[in-house]
Scaffold this motif. Structure first.
Motif, PDB file in Angstrom:
ATOM      1  N   THR A  97      18.992  66.937  57.360  1.00  0.00           N
ATOM      2  CA  THR A  97      17.298  66.950  56.988  1.00  0.00           C
ATOM      3  C   THR A  97      16.530  67.788  57.426  1.00  0.00           C
ATOM      4  O   THR A  97      16.454  69.033  58.586  1.00  0.00           O
ATOM      5  N   LEU A  98      16.399  69.473  56.639  1.00  0.00           N
ATOM      6  CA  LEU A  98      14.640  70.463  56.878  1.00  0.00           C
ATOM      7  C   LEU A  98      13.668  69.716  56.507  1.00  0.00           C
ATOM      8  O   LEU A  98      13.029  69.451  56.061  1.00  0.00           O
ATOM      9  N   SER A  99      13.099  70.524  57.113  1.00  0.00           N
ATOM     10  CA  SER A  99      11.510  71.389  56.897  1.00  0.00           C
ATOM     11  C   SER A  99      11.092  72.234  56.712  1.00  0.00           C
ATOM     12  O   SER A  99      11.962  72.926  56.487  1.00  0.00           O
ATOM     13  N   TYR A 100      10.363  72.864  56.201  1.00  0.00           N
ATOM     14  CA  TYR A 100       9.395  73.788  56.245  1.00  0.00           C
ATOM     15  C   TYR A 100       8.439  73.835  56.791  1.00  0.00           C
ATOM     16  O   TYR A 100       7.222  72.978  57.022  1.00  0.00           O
ATOM     17  N   LYS A 101       8.319  75.804  57.579  1.00  0.00           N
ATOM     18  CA  LYS A 101       7.163  75.974  57.738  1.00  0.00           C
ATOM     19  C   LYS A 101       7.053  77.353  57.274  1.00  0.00           C
ATOM     20  O   LYS A 101       7.391  78.431  55.898  1.00  0.00           O
ATOM     21  N   PRO A 102       5.960  77.716  57.578  1.00  0.00           N
ATOM     22  CA  PRO A 102       4.749  79.402  56.802  1.00  0.00           C
ATOM     23  C   PRO A 102       5.955  80.592  57.786  1.00  0.00           C
ATOM     24  O   PRO A 102       6.396  79.905  58.850  1.00  0.00           O
ATOM     25  N   ASP A 103       6.106  81.115  56.257  1.00  0.00           N
ATOM     26  CA  ASP A 103       7.480  82.928  57.247  1.00  0.00           C
ATOM     27  C   ASP A 103       6.420  83.568  58.451  1.00  0.00           C
ATOM     28  O   ASP A 103       5.596  84.583  57.543  1.00  0.00           O
ATOM     29  N   HIS A 104       6.697  83.338  59.720  1.00  0.00           N
ATOM     30  CA  HIS A 104       5.145  83.654  59.733  1.00  0.00           C
ATOM     31  C   HIS A 104       5.523  85.207  60.243  1.00  0.00           C
ATOM     32  O   HIS A 104       4.770  86.092  60.173  1.00  0.00           O
ATOM     33  N   VAL A 105       6.694  85.458  60.530  1.00  0.00           N
ATOM     34  CA  VAL A 105       7.975  87.177  60.282  1.00  0.00           C
ATOM     35  C   VAL A 105       6.903  87.948  59.602  1.00  0.00           C
ATOM     36  O   VAL A 105       6.334  88.810  59.766  1.00  0.00           O
ATOM     37  N   ARG A 106       7.544  87.107  58.232  1.00  0.00           N
ATOM     38  CA  ARG A 106       7.029  87.952  56.824  1.00  0.00           C
ATOM     39  C   ARG A 106       5.019  88.477  56.875  1.00  0.00           C
ATOM     40  O   ARG A 106       4.762  88.990  56.367  1.00  0.00           O
ATOM     41  N   PHE A 107       4.756  87.331  57.031  1.00  0.00           N
ATOM     42  CA  PHE A 107       3.493  87.600  57.595  1.00  0.00           C
ATOM     43  C   PHE A 107       2.764  88.182  57.609  1.00  0.00           C
ATOM     44  O   PHE A 107       2.137  89.002  57.554  1.00  0.00           O
ATOM     45  N   ALA A 108       3.644  89.110  58.975  1.00  0.00           N
ATOM     46  CA  ALA A 108       3.142  89.608  60.322  1.00  0.00           C
ATOM     47  C   ALA A 108       4.031  90.726  59.466  1.00  0.00           C
ATOM     48  O   ALA A 108       2.690  91.861  59.905  1.00  0.00           O
ATOM     49  N   LYS A 109       4.481  91.095  59.002  1.00  0.00           N
ATOM     50  CA  LYS A 109       5.191  92.000  58.362  1.00  0.00           C
ATOM     51  C   LYS A 109       3.703  92.924  57.055  1.00  0.00           C
ATOM     52  O   LYS A 109       3.522  94.085  57.882  1.00  0.00           O
ATOM     53  N   GLU A 110       3.825  91.759  56.223  1.00  0.00           N
ATOM     54  CA  GLU A 110       2.779  92.335  55.241  1.00  0.00           C
ATOM     55  C   GLU A 110       1.290  91.728  55.518  1.00  0.00           C
ATOM     56  O   GLU A 110       0.372  92.312  54.204  1.00  0.00           O
ATOM     57  N   SER A 111       0.979  91.920  56.896  1.00  0.00           N
ATOM     58  CA  SER A 111      -0.140  92.296  57.045  1.00  0.00           C
ATOM     59  C   SER A 111      -0.298  93.319  57.684  1.00  0.00           C
ATOM     60  O   SER A 111      -1.582  93.355  58.060  1.00  0.00           O
ATOM     61  N   ALA A 112       0.510  94.539  58.627  1.00  0.00           N
ATOM     62  CA  ALA A 112       0.063  95.374  59.105  1.00  0.00           C
ATOM     63  C   ALA A 112      -0.506  96.300  58.151  1.00  0.00           C
ATOM     64  O   ALA A 112      -1.641  96.979  59.059  1.00  0.00           O
ATOM     65  N   ASP A 113      -1.103  96.090  56.819  1.00  0.00           N
ATOM     66  CA  ASP A 113      -1.734  97.669  56.522  1.00  0.00           C
ATOM     67  C   ASP A 113      -3.233  97.487  56.253  1.00  0.00           C
ATOM     68  O   ASP A 113      -4.122  98.249  57.125  1.00  0.00           O
TER      69      ASP A 113
END
Length: 321
Positions: free
Chosen positions: A158-174
């Protein structure tokens, strides 16, 4: 005059003895300046020391970055998968058989009609692969990842889903580059630890938004970094992601960890540490922990008793980047 002295002494005494000092954002303002939006902050830390920070962000980035991000609903996820499955099913040779795709509570079911058991088994495997691939595609498209609920005792599949926080952090840098530029100016030659202490006091004073259950909210409470700044409000996952994004962009070689405990998140940093730091060892490296959430002001390298209880009992997960 005597009354003022007594009051000052009383306030000082409270700051010294109270274990629950709460953050206070003294001033927040954002104004439009051409194609930029200027943000201004004033706050005080747990020693009542005043701090300030100001920077300008591109208004277009504020309005456009992750603007399509939304809560993940099972129905939209299922609709996307069923569409991909129907496209795959339309390519089957009707002379060999047919298939009905039936959405169910657990996902989808296949109902085959054919005189060949081998053909049905082959197509079942093919369509299952299409289904699994469609889930991954949709999750990536919507900035989500699979997440096993912490402490869940049910079926391990059984799995849930959550926002990809690492990806958000990386793509927010600019988009956050102006903040980094400003920090380098007001904290010249500061190492990652010193910068983290400053960022921590700033983030703790940003008004707190309660974290919705990761297993039930489907990301509805998460604010991407630039949205958190614009709205001047965020939950623990959002604040940790913002802090991680800024630090990783400022110090590319710095190892950053997001530590999840039930309904809460902390940040871990592989920085120079003191013997008194509360640390967590991950893959052989020590990460000094901190809690950006607020409103309680907890010093860098210290964490709450609740977080400590979960970590020391092994009820946590980590993501490193």
């Amino acid at each position: 005059m005597l009354n003022k002295l007594v009051l000052s002494f009383f306030l000082l005494l409270i700051n010294l003895v109270s274990p629950n000092v709460f953050s206070e954002q003294l001033y927040f303002n954002k104004t439009q300046v051409g194609d930029k939006t200027k943000f201004e902050y004033k706050w005080q830390n747990n020693n009542a020391r005043p701090y300030s920070l100001d920077f300008e962000l591109n208004t277009k980035a504020i309005n456009s970055d992750f603007r399509h991000f939304k809560s993940l609903t099972p129905s939209r996820l299922q609709m996307y998968s069923v569409k991909k499955l129907k496209q795959a099913a339309s390519q089957l040779d009707p002379r060999k058989g047919s298939v009905k795709i039936k959405p169910s509570y657990q996902g989808v079911e296949f109902e085959f009609k054919s005189t060949s058991r081998e053909w049905m088994e082959q197509q079942s495997v093919t369509l299952k692969n299409v289904y699994d691939s469609s889930l991954k595609d949709y999750l990536h498209q919507e900035y989500y990842i699979e997440f096993q609920p912490i402490g869940y005792r049910g079926n391990s599949s059984t799995l849930s889903y959550k926002p990809d926080h690492v990806r958000f952090a990386k793509e927010s840098a600019d988009s956050l580059a102006p903040i980094i530029k400003r920090l380098k100016k007001i904290l010249p030659r500061a190492n990652a630890r010193r910068t983290s202490i400053f960022l921590l006091s700033w983030l703790q004073t940003i008004p707190y938004s309660t974290l919705e259950s990761r297993t039930q909210s489907n990301g509805s409470g998460f604010s991407p970094p630039i949205k958190l700044i614009s709205n001047n409000k965020g939950d623990c996952d959002s604040k940790v992601t913002l802090m991680a994004s800024i630090l990783k962009a400022m110090y590319p070689r710095l190892r950053v960890a997001i530590i999840y405990v039930p309904e809460h998140a902390l940040i871990g940093l592989n920085v120079s540490h003191l013997s008194t730091d509360y640390k967590l060892q991950i893959d052989g490296l020590d990460y000094t922990l901190a809690e950006p959430t607020g409103p309680r002001m907890i010093k860098f390298s210290e964490i709450s008793e609740r977080s400590k209880k979960f970590i020391e009992s092994g009820m946590y997960q980590t993501e490193i980047f």
